[in-house]
Design a protein around this motif. Sequence first.
Motif, mmCIF file in Angstrom:
data_model
loop_
_atom_site.group_PDB
_atom_site.id
_atom_site.type_symbol
_atom_site.label_atom_id
_atom_site.label_comp_id
_atom_site.label_asym_id
_atom_site.label_seq_id
_atom_site.Cartn_x
_atom_site.Cartn_y
_atom_site.Cartn_z
ATOM 1 N N THR A 140 33.192 -70.073 105.253
ATOM 2 C CA THR A 140 32.353 -69.256 104.376
ATOM 3 C C THR A 140 30.881 -69.428 104.723
ATOM 4 O O THR A 140 30.130 -68.437 104.799
ATOM 5 C CB THR A 140 32.595 -69.627 102.901
ATOM 6 N N LEU A 141 30.452 -70.657 104.975
ATOM 7 C CA LEU A 141 29.072 -70.899 105.367
ATOM 8 C C LEU A 141 28.753 -70.204 106.688
ATOM 9 O O LEU A 141 27.712 -69.560 106.823
ATOM 10 C CB LEU A 141 28.798 -72.400 105.489
ATOM 11 N N SER A 142 29.663 -70.290 107.637
ATOM 12 C CA SER A 142 29.467 -69.620 108.930
ATOM 13 C C SER A 142 29.343 -68.108 108.750
ATOM 14 O O SER A 142 28.493 -67.468 109.367
ATOM 15 C CB SER A 142 30.626 -69.924 109.879
ATOM 16 N N MET A 143 30.197 -67.558 107.896
ATOM 17 C CA MET A 143 30.140 -66.111 107.659
ATOM 18 C C MET A 143 28.819 -65.720 107.025
ATOM 19 O O MET A 143 28.220 -64.710 107.396
ATOM 20 C CB MET A 143 31.315 -65.659 106.780
ATOM 21 N N ASP A 144 28.332 -66.516 106.083
ATOM 22 C CA ASP A 144 27.053 -66.230 105.441
ATOM 23 C C ASP A 144 25.916 -66.249 106.465
ATOM 24 O O ASP A 144 25.060 -65.361 106.485
ATOM 25 C CB ASP A 144 26.765 -67.232 104.322
ATOM 26 N N LEU A 145 25.906 -67.271 107.320
ATOM 27 C CA LEU A 145 24.867 -67.359 108.344
ATOM 28 C C LEU A 145 24.957 -66.216 109.343
ATOM 29 O O LEU A 145 23.939 -65.671 109.777
ATOM 30 C CB LEU A 145 24.960 -68.712 109.062
ATOM 31 N N LEU A 146 26.173 -65.837 109.699
ATOM 32 C CA LEU A 146 26.350 -64.716 110.622
ATOM 33 C C LEU A 146 25.877 -63.402 110.001
ATOM 34 O O LEU A 146 25.307 -62.560 110.681
ATOM 35 C CB LEU A 146 27.820 -64.604 111.052
ATOM 36 N N GLU A 147 26.117 -63.238 108.711
ATOM 37 C CA GLU A 147 25.640 -62.038 108.017
ATOM 38 C C GLU A 147 24.116 -61.961 108.052
ATOM 39 O O GLU A 147 23.539 -60.897 108.272
ATOM 40 C CB GLU A 147 26.132 -62.010 106.564
ATOM 41 N N VAL A 148 23.455 -63.113 107.844
ATOM 42 C CA VAL A 148 21.987 -63.152 107.902
ATOM 43 C C VAL A 148 21.509 -62.788 109.308
ATOM 44 O O VAL A 148 20.598 -61.978 109.475
ATOM 45 C CB VAL A 148 21.460 -64.542 107.476
ATOM 46 N N ALA A 149 22.118 -63.388 110.319
ATOM 47 C CA ALA A 149 21.732 -63.110 111.701
ATOM 48 C C ALA A 149 21.989 -61.648 112.055
ATOM 49 O O ALA A 149 21.163 -61.001 112.720
ATOM 50 C CB ALA A 149 22.493 -64.028 112.654
ATOM 51 N N ILE A 156 32.049 -62.182 116.218
ATOM 52 C CA ILE A 156 32.215 -63.521 115.644
ATOM 53 C C ILE A 156 32.467 -63.421 114.147
ATOM 54 O O ILE A 156 33.350 -64.101 113.603
ATOM 55 C CB ILE A 156 30.987 -64.399 115.939
ATOM 56 N N LEU A 157 31.719 -62.570 113.465
ATOM 57 C CA LEU A 157 31.884 -62.410 112.027
ATOM 58 C C LEU A 157 33.275 -61.880 111.694
ATOM 59 O O LEU A 157 33.931 -62.355 110.762
ATOM 60 C CB LEU A 157 30.810 -61.475 111.477
ATOM 61 N N LYS A 158 33.746 -60.936 112.459
ATOM 62 C CA LYS A 158 35.093 -60.395 112.250
ATOM 63 C C LYS A 158 36.141 -61.498 112.408
ATOM 64 O O LYS A 158 37.059 -61.620 111.599
ATOM 65 C CB LYS A 158 35.368 -59.263 113.235
ATOM 66 N N ASN A 159 35.977 -62.328 113.443
ATOM 67 C CA ASN A 159 36.910 -63.430 113.665
ATOM 68 C C ASN A 159 36.871 -64.439 112.520
ATOM 69 O O ASN A 159 37.916 -64.932 112.089
ATOM 70 C CB ASN A 159 36.610 -64.137 114.989
ATOM 71 N N GLN A 160 35.674 -64.737 112.016
ATOM 72 C CA GLN A 160 35.548 -65.677 110.901
ATOM 73 C C GLN A 160 36.222 -65.123 109.650
ATOM 74 O O GLN A 160 36.878 -65.860 108.909
ATOM 75 C CB GLN A 160 34.068 -65.975 110.614
ATOM 76 N N LYS A 161 36.055 -63.834 109.398
ATOM 77 C CA LYS A 161 36.689 -63.222 108.235
ATOM 78 C C LYS A 161 38.207 -63.263 108.360
ATOM 79 O O LYS A 161 38.915 -63.510 107.377
ATOM 80 C CB LYS A 161 36.202 -61.786 108.056
ATOM 81 N N GLU A 162 38.728 -63.030 109.562
ATOM 82 C CA GLU A 162 40.167 -63.103 109.778
ATOM 83 C C GLU A 162 40.679 -64.522 109.553
ATOM 84 O O GLU A 162 41.732 -64.717 108.950
ATOM 85 C CB GLU A 162 40.520 -62.618 111.186
ATOM 86 N N LEU A 163 39.925 -65.523 110.027
ATOM 87 C CA LEU A 163 40.307 -66.916 109.784
ATOM 88 C C LEU A 163 40.327 -67.237 108.297
ATOM 89 O O LEU A 163 41.235 -67.911 107.813
ATOM 90 C CB LEU A 163 39.345 -67.867 110.504
ATOM 91 N N ASP A 180 40.809 -65.150 105.843
ATOM 92 C CA ASP A 180 41.961 -64.466 105.246
ATOM 93 C C ASP A 180 43.262 -65.228 105.530
ATOM 94 O O ASP A 180 44.111 -65.364 104.655
ATOM 95 C CB ASP A 180 42.059 -63.032 105.767
ATOM 96 N N GLN A 181 43.402 -65.694 106.762
ATOM 97 C CA GLN A 181 44.601 -66.454 107.130
ATOM 98 C C GLN A 181 44.681 -67.753 106.341
ATOM 99 O O GLN A 181 45.756 -68.164 105.913
ATOM 100 C CB GLN A 181 44.623 -66.737 108.634
ATOM 101 N N LEU A 182 43.535 -68.394 106.143
ATOM 102 C CA LEU A 182 43.505 -69.631 105.377
ATOM 103 C C LEU A 182 43.890 -69.370 103.923
ATOM 104 O O LEU A 182 44.636 -70.144 103.315
ATOM 105 C CB LEU A 182 42.111 -70.270 105.451
ATOM 106 N N ASP A 183 43.408 -68.243 103.368
ATOM 107 C CA ASP A 183 43.779 -67.876 101.994
ATOM 108 C C ASP A 183 45.285 -67.663 101.864
ATOM 109 O O ASP A 183 45.876 -68.007 100.843
ATOM 110 C CB ASP A 183 43.025 -66.621 101.556
ATOM 111 N N GLU A 184 45.896 -67.083 102.892
ATOM 112 C CA GLU A 184 47.328 -66.835 102.860
ATOM 113 C C GLU A 184 48.121 -68.143 102.861
ATOM 114 O O GLU A 184 49.191 -68.222 102.272
ATOM 115 C CB GLU A 184 47.745 -65.972 104.054
#
Length: 64
Positions: free
Chosen positions: A16-25, A49-56, A58-62
Amino acid sequence: MENILNKFSKIEEKITLSMDLLEVAKGYCEYNFDKGQEVVALNSILEIILKNQKELADQLDELC
């Protein structure tokens, strides 16, 4: 079992932190789009990278 859930929770926090930072960048790149080809290329890389982080995430949530 609780230890595994704790590890999953920490992994999810990092993702989640990585996704937030990627969104800022990514936002920075979009805002400075006219600054040159380097920013355009960087924006494309950040989107992947952001797409991959979001997929990860989602997979973790599953798994939980």
